[in-house]
Design a protein around this motif. Structure first.
Motif, PDB file in Angstrom:
ATOM      1  N   UNK A 301       1.222  -2.671   6.844  1.00 46.01           N
ATOM      2  CA  UNK A 301       0.075  -3.226   7.573  1.00 46.01           C
ATOM      3  C   UNK A 301      -0.983  -2.160   7.829  1.00 46.01           C
ATOM      4  N   UNK A 302      -0.559  -0.942   8.156  1.00 47.81           N
ATOM      5  CA  UNK A 302      -1.510   0.110   8.510  1.00 47.81           C
ATOM      6  C   UNK A 302      -2.087   0.826   7.292  1.00 47.81           C
ATOM      7  N   UNK A 303      -1.285   0.981   6.232  1.00 46.46           N
ATOM      8  CA  UNK A 303      -1.724   1.857   5.141  1.00 46.46           C
ATOM      9  C   UNK A 303      -1.845   1.161   3.778  1.00 46.46           C
ATOM     10  N   UNK A 304      -1.475  -0.110   3.703  1.00 44.43           N
ATOM     11  CA  UNK A 304      -1.549  -0.788   2.412  1.00 44.43           C
ATOM     12  C   UNK A 304      -2.667  -1.799   2.287  1.00 44.43           C
ATOM     13  N   UNK A 305      -3.544  -1.852   3.276  1.00 45.40           N
ATOM     14  CA  UNK A 305      -4.567  -2.902   3.298  1.00 45.40           C
ATOM     15  C   UNK A 305      -5.532  -2.805   2.126  1.00 45.40           C
ATOM     16  N   UNK A 306      -6.107  -1.625   1.916  1.00 47.38           N
ATOM     17  CA  UNK A 306      -7.138  -1.479   0.897  1.00 47.38           C
ATOM     18  C   UNK A 306      -6.645  -1.810  -0.496  1.00 47.38           C
ATOM     19  N   UNK A 307      -5.529  -1.188  -0.904  1.00 51.05           N
ATOM     20  CA  UNK A 307      -4.982  -1.443  -2.236  1.00 51.05           C
ATOM     21  C   UNK A 307      -4.587  -2.905  -2.399  1.00 51.05           C
ATOM     22  N   UNK A 308      -4.022  -3.497  -1.353  1.00 50.97           N
ATOM     23  CA  UNK A 308      -3.616  -4.906  -1.439  1.00 50.97           C
ATOM     24  C   UNK A 308      -4.803  -5.796  -1.771  1.00 50.97           C
ATOM     25  N   UNK A 309      -5.893  -5.621  -1.070  1.00 52.80           N
ATOM     26  CA  UNK A 309      -7.058  -6.487  -1.303  1.00 52.80           C
ATOM     27  C   UNK A 309      -7.706  -6.204  -2.660  1.00 52.80           C
ATOM     28  N   UNK A 310      -7.666  -4.959  -3.100  1.00 50.86           N
ATOM     29  CA  UNK A 310      -8.275  -4.647  -4.390  1.00 50.86           C
ATOM     30  C   UNK A 310      -7.536  -5.322  -5.541  1.00 50.86           C
ATOM     31  N   UNK A 359     -14.504  -0.186   2.310  1.00 50.19           N
ATOM     32  CA  UNK A 359     -14.694   0.598   1.083  1.00 50.19           C
ATOM     33  C   UNK A 359     -13.800   0.105  -0.051  1.00 50.19           C
ATOM     34  N   UNK A 360     -13.636  -1.207  -0.173  1.00 49.47           N
ATOM     35  CA  UNK A 360     -12.805  -1.753  -1.240  1.00 49.47           C
ATOM     36  C   UNK A 360     -13.376  -1.342  -2.596  1.00 49.47           C
ATOM     37  N   UNK A 361     -12.466  -0.995  -3.515  1.00 50.73           N
ATOM     38  CA  UNK A 361     -12.831  -0.558  -4.869  1.00 50.73           C
ATOM     39  C   UNK A 361     -13.689   0.710  -4.861  1.00 50.73           C
ATOM     40  N   UNK A 362     -13.449   1.575  -3.872  1.00 53.64           N
ATOM     41  CA  UNK A 362     -14.164   2.848  -3.774  1.00 53.64           C
ATOM     42  C   UNK A 362     -13.155   3.984  -3.782  1.00 53.64           C
ATOM     43  N   UNK A 363     -13.416   5.034  -4.568  1.00 54.00           N
ATOM     44  CA  UNK A 363     -12.544   6.201  -4.568  1.00 54.00           C
ATOM     45  C   UNK A 363     -12.571   6.857  -3.190  1.00 54.00           C
ATOM     46  N   UNK A 364     -11.432   7.460  -2.809  1.00 54.02           N
ATOM     47  CA  UNK A 364     -11.319   8.013  -1.461  1.00 54.02           C
ATOM     48  C   UNK A 364     -12.411   9.038  -1.160  1.00 54.02           C
TER      49      UNK A 364
END
Length: 579
Positions: A301-310, A359-364
């Protein structure tokens, strides 16, 4: 971090007494172990009893693994092996939470807890023996050395007590349970429970075969009964986390392939099937709809949000279900921030997911945040910092706070926070690495090098200082490549550290050595430093002679491989090497 050491006299006397009473053929070994303990102290996880809030903390046997196994054999107990380091923020998170939990401490009385710090003598060789590397790692072992399970981080405190209880009751290694599952045997509810509480991401080949990780976890998730909702959700979350890693690796491989072509355009992101999409959506919806499942799957929940949505919604504006899932996820994050029963670091972590959502689909390295989110990050960090009650919390919170500030584009704020917190840090050399990186991001290269040099000079002796030295070497090679004098001097110092260690080319040391080889190879890729690298290679040969009389050990063979790599790259034209 340094901790106060104090003896647990009653337990110590009991062990010595038991050892003296044994008259069997094994009595000498047990007595030696007990007598050896008389020269050591047990280490409590609390700095003092007042901080811990009750009479004693966990009675760690510090560093002596052989003694721990002897005691475990005599008393018919399992061993709880904790592998960590004083500077490690996740380790300090454990010390601030789990290792101070009254119920967990009570469970450890049924075990033989041993703390193996990665900087102690021969620790890296032992780490390799037990197939552990990353700090922290918690393993339960039988007295004869067979591994029962590896315990993950990020769980609700009650789950840690549950996994200890299960391991003590069942005495069934996860490896055996998985083998039975592969063979088609029906697993018990307790089997699934233990598998759900296993640290799959730290497996390192102990149970999982290469390239089967996500497939096995998917099968376990699908086989787990619906009645075991927490266990099933944990198996789902760990499967999806591993699947995300696979997708990221495929994406990176595609980018490398595209960049080697004519266009240099990024490759399209790997796609998941409609079946997998539906499975993930349903699994996430169940977790986000249940506060108990959220607490038991905080890492996802805390650290997988961005990759999940991408990967789940590559074109979010055109995907049904995006808004509903995003709303549920944001509500879960808001609830976590307000949950006073969670640790300070856990209540700060939702800001990471919020940065990802912007920042979805954005490099860190290209991420930023809206002015409103930037202000929220600063204000929340200030509030959380004001609540810190001990230096273990301090380490975990400050490390995350600096990362959040940097990730949101607030590097100057990150630098100010680091400098303000140096005086409070038990391991300031860890924060100095962040100060060096922050200075580099701001274009202050001289400051970056000075912070990196200071971090290396002040680091703890042993593998940590060697690792920090390799970081400093990388900075010198990148920022001052023509400074051959300082580079050669530093390499000589690093070789001296290795020469002083019996575990010089084991485990984390070996990884740092491999990193050093890549750094030096890249430094000389245009052959501008061939003469300097040849001198370094000769010193490497002399280093290897330290262990030449013991060719059966790994040190000599691995050192020879390292020296041969330097020799090859001091005389041959090589392409760029990624560090």
């Amino acid at each position: 971090m340094s901790k106060s050491l104090f003896p647990c006299l009653l337990l110590l006397m009991l062990m010595i007494s038991l050892g003296c009473q044994r008259q069997s053929a094994d009595s000498n070994k047990d007595a030696q172990a007990a007598n050896h303990l008389a020269d050591h102290t047990f280490e409590s996880t609390a700095e003092n009893t007042a901080e811990n809030g009750h009479k004693d903390g966990i009675h760690w046997l510090k560093g002596d693994v052989d003694a721990a196994f002897a005691i475990a054999a005599r008393e018919h107990k399992l061993i709880l092996l904790y592998w960590g380091a004083v500077w490690c923020p996740p380790c300090n998170q454990l010390k601030a939470t789990l290792f101070k939990d009254r119920d967990f401490i009570a469970k450890t009385r049924l075990l033989v807890p041993v703390y193996l710090d990665g900087d102690t003598a021969n620790a890296q060789q032992l780490g390799e023996k037990f197939n552990i590397s990353g700090y922290p790692t918690l393993i339960l072992l039988k007295p004869e050395g067979e591994e029962i399970t590896r315990i993950p981080g990020g769980m609700d405190l009650s789950q840690y007590e549950a996994v200890l209880e299960l391991a003590i009751q069942m005495q069934r290694p996860v490896r055996v349970i998985v083998a039975e599952f592969r063979a088609g045997k029906t697993l018990s509810d307790k089997d699934f429970r233990l598998l759900a509480l296993y640290s799959w991401d730290q497996d390192r080949g102990s149970v999982l075969s290469e390239n089967e990780a996500s497939a096995l976890l998917l099968s376990l998730y699908q086989a787990c009964p619906e009645t075991q909702s927490i266990d099933k959700s944990r198996l789902f979350a760990q499967w999806w986390s591993m699947r995300l890693e696979e997708l990221d690796e495929q994406s990176e491989a595609g980018d490398d392939s595209a960049n080697s072509g004519k266009t240099g355009e990024p490759a399209p992101a790997p796609q998941i099937s409609a079946e997998e999409h539906e499975r993930v959506y349903r699994g996430l919806s169940k977790i986000l709809d249940n506060p108990e499942l959220i607490r038991n799957n905080l890492d996802l929940v805390l650290y997988g949000a961005g990759d999940t949505f991408e990967y789940l919604f590559p074109a979010p504006d055109n995907e049904s279900g995006t808004a509903e899932l995003l709303q549920a996820w944001n509500q879960a994050l808001a609830d976590i921030r307000l949950d006073q029963s969670l640790s300070l670091a856990e209540r700060l972590a939702p800001l990471y997911a919020q940065i990802q959502f912007q920042n979805l689909n954005t490099d860190e390295q290209d991420m930023t945040a809206s002015p409103e989110l930037m202000a929220d990050i600063r204000n929340t960090i200030a509030t959380i910092r004001s609540k810190i009650s001990n230096r273990y919390e301090h380490s975990a919170v400050v490390n995350l706070a600096v990362y959040l500030l940097s990730l949101s584009g607030q590097n100057q704020e990150a630098g100010k926070l680091l400098e303000a917190e140096l005086k409070n840090a038990a391991s300031p050399y860890y924060l100095m690495l962040d100060l060096a990186e922050t200075a580099k991001e701001l274009g202050h290269e001289e400051d970056a090098l000075q912070w990196m040099k200071r971090a290396y000079n002040e680091a703890a002796e042993g593998p940590t200082r060697f690792q920090w030295g390799v970081y400093y070497l990388r900075s010198l090679a990148d920022l001052q490549p023509d400074n051959e004098t300082d580079i050669e001097t530093l390499v000589s110092e690093l070789f001296a550290i290795l020469q002083s260690r019996d575990d010089a080319f084991y485990n984390r040391n070996q990884r740092s050595v491999q990193r050093m080889a890549k750094i030096l190879t890249r430094w000389n890729e245009d052959k501008a430093h061939a003469a300097a690298l040849s001198r370094i290679q000769l010193k490497a040969n002399n280093l290897c002679n330290t262990w030449k009389a013991e060719p059966e050990g790994e040190n000599y063979q691995r050192c020879e491989t390292f020296a041969e790599e330097l020799d090859k790259n001091s005389s041959e034209k090589k392409g760029a090497v990624q560090d």
